[in-house]
Design an enzyme around this catalytic site. Sequence first.
Site, PDB file in Angstrom:
ATOM      1  N   SER A   1      -0.513 -14.448  35.818  1.00  0.00           N
ATOM      2  CA  SER A   1       0.512 -13.438  35.569  1.00  0.00           C
ATOM      3  C   SER A   1       1.735 -13.733  36.416  1.00  0.00           C
ATOM      4  O   SER A   1       1.617 -14.307  37.507  1.00  0.00           O
ATOM      5  CB  SER A   1      -0.011 -12.052  35.941  1.00  0.00           C
ATOM      6  OG  SER A   1       1.039 -11.111  35.904  1.00  0.00           O
ATOM      7  N   TYR A  47      -3.471  -6.828  42.600  1.00  0.00           N
ATOM      8  CA  TYR A  47      -3.584  -7.576  41.338  1.00  0.00           C
ATOM      9  C   TYR A  47      -2.830  -8.900  41.468  1.00  0.00           C
ATOM     10  O   TYR A  47      -3.351  -9.978  41.117  1.00  0.00           O
ATOM     11  CB  TYR A  47      -3.016  -6.710  40.216  1.00  0.00           C
ATOM     12  CG  TYR A  47      -2.842  -7.362  38.864  1.00  0.00           C
ATOM     13  CD1 TYR A  47      -3.935  -7.606  38.031  1.00  0.00           C
ATOM     14  CD2 TYR A  47      -1.570  -7.698  38.392  1.00  0.00           C
ATOM     15  CE1 TYR A  47      -3.756  -8.174  36.773  1.00  0.00           C
ATOM     16  CE2 TYR A  47      -1.388  -8.256  37.135  1.00  0.00           C
ATOM     17  CZ  TYR A  47      -2.469  -8.493  36.329  1.00  0.00           C
ATOM     18  OH  TYR A  47      -2.295  -9.048  35.083  1.00  0.00           O
TER      19      TYR A  47
HETATM   20  N1  LIG Z   1      -0.509  -7.132  29.328  1.00  0.00           N
HETATM   21  C1  LIG Z   1       0.314  -7.709  30.191  1.00  0.00           C
HETATM   22  O1  LIG Z   1       1.487  -7.349  30.275  1.00  0.00           O
HETATM   23  C2  LIG Z   1      -0.162  -8.874  31.024  1.00  0.00           C
HETATM   24  C3  LIG Z   1       0.796  -9.561  31.773  1.00  0.00           C
HETATM   25  C4  LIG Z   1       0.382 -10.647  32.519  1.00  0.00           C
HETATM   26  C5  LIG Z   1      -0.940 -11.040  32.524  1.00  0.00           C
HETATM   27  N2  LIG Z   1      -1.861 -10.324  31.801  1.00  0.00           N
HETATM   28  C6  LIG Z   1      -3.252 -10.801  31.822  1.00  0.00           C
HETATM   29  O2  LIG Z   1      -3.627 -11.108  30.493  1.00  0.00           O
HETATM   30  C7  LIG Z   1      -5.052 -11.001  30.379  1.00  0.00           C
HETATM   31  C8  LIG Z   1      -5.386 -10.169  29.153  1.00  0.00           C
HETATM   32  O3  LIG Z   1      -5.046  -8.823  29.408  1.00  0.00           O
HETATM   33  P1  LIG Z   1      -4.579  -7.748  28.337  1.00  0.00           P
HETATM   34  O4  LIG Z   1      -3.198  -7.391  28.662  1.00  0.00           O
HETATM   35  O5  LIG Z   1      -4.888  -8.190  26.981  1.00  0.00           O
HETATM   36  O6  LIG Z   1      -5.463  -6.483  28.766  1.00  0.00           O
HETATM   37  P2  LIG Z   1      -6.874  -5.940  28.295  1.00  0.00           P
HETATM   38  O7  LIG Z   1      -6.858  -5.542  26.899  1.00  0.00           O
HETATM   39  O8  LIG Z   1      -7.243  -4.939  29.329  1.00  0.00           O
HETATM   40  O9  LIG Z   1      -7.825  -7.203  28.432  1.00  0.00           O
HETATM   41  C9  LIG Z   1      -8.583  -7.460  29.556  1.00  0.00           C
HETATM   42  C10 LIG Z   1      -9.756  -8.313  29.167  1.00  0.00           C
HETATM   43  O10 LIG Z   1     -10.518  -8.563  30.336  1.00  0.00           O
HETATM   44  C11 LIG Z   1     -11.866  -8.303  30.073  1.00  0.00           C
HETATM   45  N3  LIG Z   1     -12.554  -7.836  31.259  1.00  0.00           N
HETATM   46  C12 LIG Z   1     -12.198  -6.853  32.109  1.00  0.00           C
HETATM   47  N4  LIG Z   1     -13.144  -6.695  33.041  1.00  0.00           N
HETATM   48  C13 LIG Z   1     -14.108  -7.583  32.763  1.00  0.00           C
HETATM   49  C14 LIG Z   1     -15.350  -7.906  33.384  1.00  0.00           C
HETATM   50  N5  LIG Z   1     -15.800  -7.247  34.455  1.00  0.00           N
HETATM   51  N6  LIG Z   1     -16.094  -8.873  32.847  1.00  0.00           N
HETATM   52  C15 LIG Z   1     -15.682  -9.533  31.748  1.00  0.00           C
HETATM   53  N7  LIG Z   1     -14.516  -9.274  31.126  1.00  0.00           N
HETATM   54  C16 LIG Z   1     -13.752  -8.312  31.648  1.00  0.00           C
HETATM   55  C17 LIG Z   1     -11.875  -7.244  29.024  1.00  0.00           C
HETATM   56  O11 LIG Z   1     -13.078  -7.353  28.284  1.00  0.00           O
HETATM   57  P3  LIG Z   1     -14.156  -6.180  28.081  1.00  0.00           P
HETATM   58  O12 LIG Z   1     -13.637  -4.977  28.801  1.00  0.00           O
HETATM   59  O13 LIG Z   1     -14.246  -5.993  26.623  1.00  0.00           O
HETATM   60  O14 LIG Z   1     -15.400  -6.725  28.635  1.00  0.00           O
HETATM   61  C18 LIG Z   1     -10.672  -7.638  28.182  1.00  0.00           C
HETATM   62  O15 LIG Z   1     -11.042  -8.561  27.204  1.00  0.00           O
HETATM   63  C19 LIG Z   1      -5.519 -10.390  31.696  1.00  0.00           C
HETATM   64  O16 LIG Z   1      -5.968 -11.416  32.528  1.00  0.00           O
HETATM   65  C20 LIG Z   1      -4.263  -9.794  32.276  1.00  0.00           C
HETATM   66  O17 LIG Z   1      -4.330  -9.689  33.670  1.00  0.00           O
HETATM   67  C21 LIG Z   1      -1.491  -9.259  31.052  1.00  0.00           C
END
Ligand SMILES: NC(=O)c1ccc[n+]([C@@H]2O[C@H](COP(=O)([O-])OP(=O)(O)OC[C@H]3O[C@@H](n4cnc5c(N)ncnc54)[C@H](OP(=O)(O)O)[C@@H]3O)[C@@H](O)[C@H]2O)c1
Lengths: 245, 435
Positions: A138, A151
Site C-alpha cells: 500500500s 497498518y
Molecule cells: N482498498 C484500498 O484502498 C487499498 C489501498 C491500498 C492497499 N490495499 C490492500 O489491498 C488488499 C485488498 O484489500 P481490499 O481493499 O480489497 O479489502 P477487503 O475487501 O477487506 O479485502 C481484504 C482481504 O483480506 C482477506 N483477509 C483478511 N483477514 C484475513 C485473514 N486473517 N486470513 C486470510 N485472509 C484474510 C479477506 O478475506 P476473508 O475475510 O474473506 O478471509 C479479504 O479477501 C489488502 O491487502 C489491502 O490492505 C487496499
Amino acid sequence: MSDTWIILGATSAMARAFARSLAAEGAGLLLAGRDGAELALLAQDCRLRGARLAEAMAFDTRDAATFAALIARAAAEPGPISAAVFAGSMPPQAAIDADPALIEGVVADNFAGPARFLQMLAPVIEARGAGTVVGVGSVAGDRGRLGNYVYGAAKAGFHAYLSGLRNRLGRAGGHVVTVKPGFVDTAMTWGLPGMFLVARPEAVAADIRSAILRRRNVIYTPFFWRWIMLIIRTIPEPIFKKLKI
Amino acid sequence: MRWKTLEYSGWGRSHRARGDLARPERRADLARICAETPAPAIGMRRSYGDAATNDAGRAIDMTRLDRMTGFDPDAGLLEVEAGTRLGEIAAALAPRGWLPAVLPGTGFATVGGAIAQDVHGKNHHHAGSFGQHVESLTLLQGGATVEVAPGTDLFLATLGGLGQTGVIVSARLRLMRVPGAAMEVRETRAAHWSDHLAALERSDAPYCVGWIDATATGATLGRGIVEEARHSAGPVAAQTRARKVALDAPGLALSAPVVRAFNAAYFNRIPPAGRTRLRALPDFFFPLDRLHDWNRLYGKRGFHQFQCVVPPGAAKALREMLEAVAASGLASPLAVLKRMGPGRAGMLSFPMAGWTLAIDFPNGPAARDLIARLEAMALAAEGRIYLAKDALAAPATIRAMYPELGAWAHEAARADPQGYLATDLVRRLQLRAPA
Ligand SMILES: NC(=O)c1ccc[n+]([C@@H]2O[C@H](COP(=O)([O-])OP(=O)(O)OC[C@H]3O[C@@H](n4cnc5c(N)ncnc54)[C@H](OP(=O)(O)O)[C@@H]3O)[C@@H](O)[C@H]2O)c1
Ligand SMILES: Cc1cc2nc3c(=O)[nH]c(=O)nc-3n(C[C@H](O)[C@H](O)[C@H](O)COP(=O)(O)OP(=O)(O)OC[C@H]3O[C@@H](n4cnc5c(N)ncnc54)[C@H](O)[C@@H]3O)c2cc1C
C-alpha cells in the site's frame, strides 16, 4: 500451459477482478481465504469465465496450519506456480489506540502471515524455475502517518520482505511484483471519510496484469500515486511530523 | 456493514437524492442488512428517473454481488447473482454460443434491474420480455429467503415490480443459443413516417429497430434508419474502443441547430441503397455504452426520456407526438421507434403489442410541458409510458395506464407490509397506496 495461481484474500474486490482476468485466459486458480461460501461462488464464476481450474481453499493468515495444504494442492499442478497476495486488514487507527493488542492481527494479516506463506512457496518456484509473486502492499507503507501508521508499518515490512524475495527468486527464474495501490473502491474503503481519486478494482487488476507481463518490480496503481508519494516522502521530517494527512 | 452517505441520481440526472448506501460484497452481509435494516435494492441506476433512488433513506447497492454461479449447458440455464451486468454475461458466454434472450440498449443494466423493470430488447416482437426467460428467482424478504417460481402471484408482482416484493438475490435465466459473438446488421433509409412504419412492419429479422430524426418536419417527418440484425458466426469485427465524457457539457452541446446538423449527417451516412455490415455484439446491442457517462452531455440539469407504447392500430398517435416534438425544437439525437409484441411477464410490465417510441429531451420547463402533453396523448391512445424512464408523471396517469396496479399493490403489501422497500418513484406515483 498457463500458470496456476494461488490467490490469497480472493474475496477482495481487487482479487476478484484479478482472478476474472486470469480466468478469461484459461488459467488455473486456487482461491484462498476464510470465507468458504463466498470463495465457492467466486470459483464457479471463474470456471464459467474460462478458468481451467478454480477451487476454493482455506487460508487464514493467523493460522499457519492452513498453509501447507494449499501449497501442496498447488504443487500437484504441472507448470509454473504463481501467487498473488491480496489478504490484508485495516482496523481504524483509533481502535488500535484503544486496544494495542490489535497490532498483532494487523501485522499477521498484512505481513507476517503472507510472508511466512511465501517463504514456504519459494522453494516450489525455485524448483520449477518459473512463477510470479504479486504482493499487494500500500502507499500507506511508504511513510508512517498519523491516520494509520500501524497498518502502514505492517505494509512497509511487507514491502521490504517482497524486495528481498525478489532478489532471491530472480536468481531462479521467478519474479516478484510489489503493488502499491492508492485508494481503491472496495469493502475496505466503502463509506470511509477522506477518500479521493478512488480507483476501480478492475483498473487496479489491469495494472497488475500489465506489470506481470512487463516484469515490473514495484508499481503504484493508479500510476499517479508514484508522484504523490514522491512528494510525501520528500517532505522533511520536522515538517511532516506536524502534518495531519 | 458500513453505510456511505451519497448524493446520487438516476441516469437522467434530473432528480437527485441524498441518502445512505450499503454495498455488500458477500451474501451473508446482504442477508444481515435485509434482516436488520431492510431497504430497497438498486442496480446500476440505468433507470432514467427516480426508480432507483430513495431520498433521505437507505438503499442497497447490489452491484458487487455479481457472480455467475452455475450453468447447465443442456438446459441452457444460467444461475446468476442479481448485481451481474448483462453485458458481462454476454461477453463471457457469447463466444461459447450463449446469450441472454433479451438485452436492453445498455449492457450496464443488472439482472436485478432487468427483472424489476421487465426490460425489452430489439427483438421484443419475437422473444418477448426479459422476465419471460426467467426460470425462477430468489428473493430476500426481510430475514426470509423465498424461492419464486413462474405462475405464482409473487412472481407476477416481482417481474416489473420495481423491487417492491423483496431484494432479488439471484435468478435462473434461460439463455439462447447463438452461433457466435457477431451480428449481421442491415441498415436502410426510411424517407418519412409511413415508409418507416412499413419497413418495420415488413421486417422478418429477429432484431429490428428504427432510429428517427426527430428534427425532421413536413414531408420528411418520421424519416430515419431502419436497423435489422441477425446473429452470425463472424468473423467478429473489432469492438469500438470506449471513451468517456469527463465533464458536464455546456448547454450548447445539444442545442437545436447542433442536433439538426448531427441528425442530418447521421441519416446521410447510410447510402441510399442501404448497407450490411458485420458488427461486434456489444456494438450492436449497446451502441451508447461506448461513450461512458454520456448522460453528462446534457449538462448539470440532466435530461428526460419519454417512452410510450400504443396499440397496433394507434400508430397515428405516435405520428402526432412526433409532429409535436419536431415543432418544439427540443428533440435530441436519440429517438427510437420499435414494434412490440404482446410479451410481458408481470403485472406492472411495460410491454404490450403495438408501437413504442422513445425520445430524449434536455431537462427544462418546456421539455417537461411537452412530455406532459405526450403522456396525455399516449393515454388517449390507450397506451402507457415506461416507468424505467419516467421522472415526471402523476399518480392518476399511471393508475389509468396500468390496470393491474391494484392487484400488484396488494402483493407488494403482503411482501413488504411496512413499506421498507419504497423508492422515490413508488412514493411519487403512490403506487403502493391502496386503490
Ligand atoms: N482498498 C484500498 O484502498 C487499498 C489501498 C491500498 C492497499 N490495499 C490492500 O489491498 C488488499 C485488498 O484489500 P481490499 O481493499 O480489497 O479489502 P477487503 O475487501 O477487506 O479485502 C481484504 C482481504 O483480506 C482477506 N483477509 C483478511 N483477514 C484475513 C485473514 N486473517 N486470513 C486470510 N485472509 C484474510 C479477506 O478475506 P476473508 O475475510 O474473506 O478471509 C479479504 O479477501 C489488502 O491487502 C489491502 O490492505 C487496499
Ligand atoms: C442507454 C440506455 C438504454 C436502455 N435501453 C433499454 C431498452 O432497450 N429496453 C428497456 O427495457 N430498457 C432500457 N433501458 C432501461 C434499463 O434497461 C432499465 O432501467 C434497467 O432497469 C436498468 O437496470 P439497472 O441495473 O441499472 O437497475 P436500476 O435502474 O438501478 O433499478 C431499476 C429498478 O430495479 C430495482 N432493482 C434493481 N436491482 C434489484 C434487486 N437486486 N432486487 C430488487 N429490485 C432491484 C430498483 O429498485 C429499481 O426499481 C435503457 C437504459 C439506458 C441508460
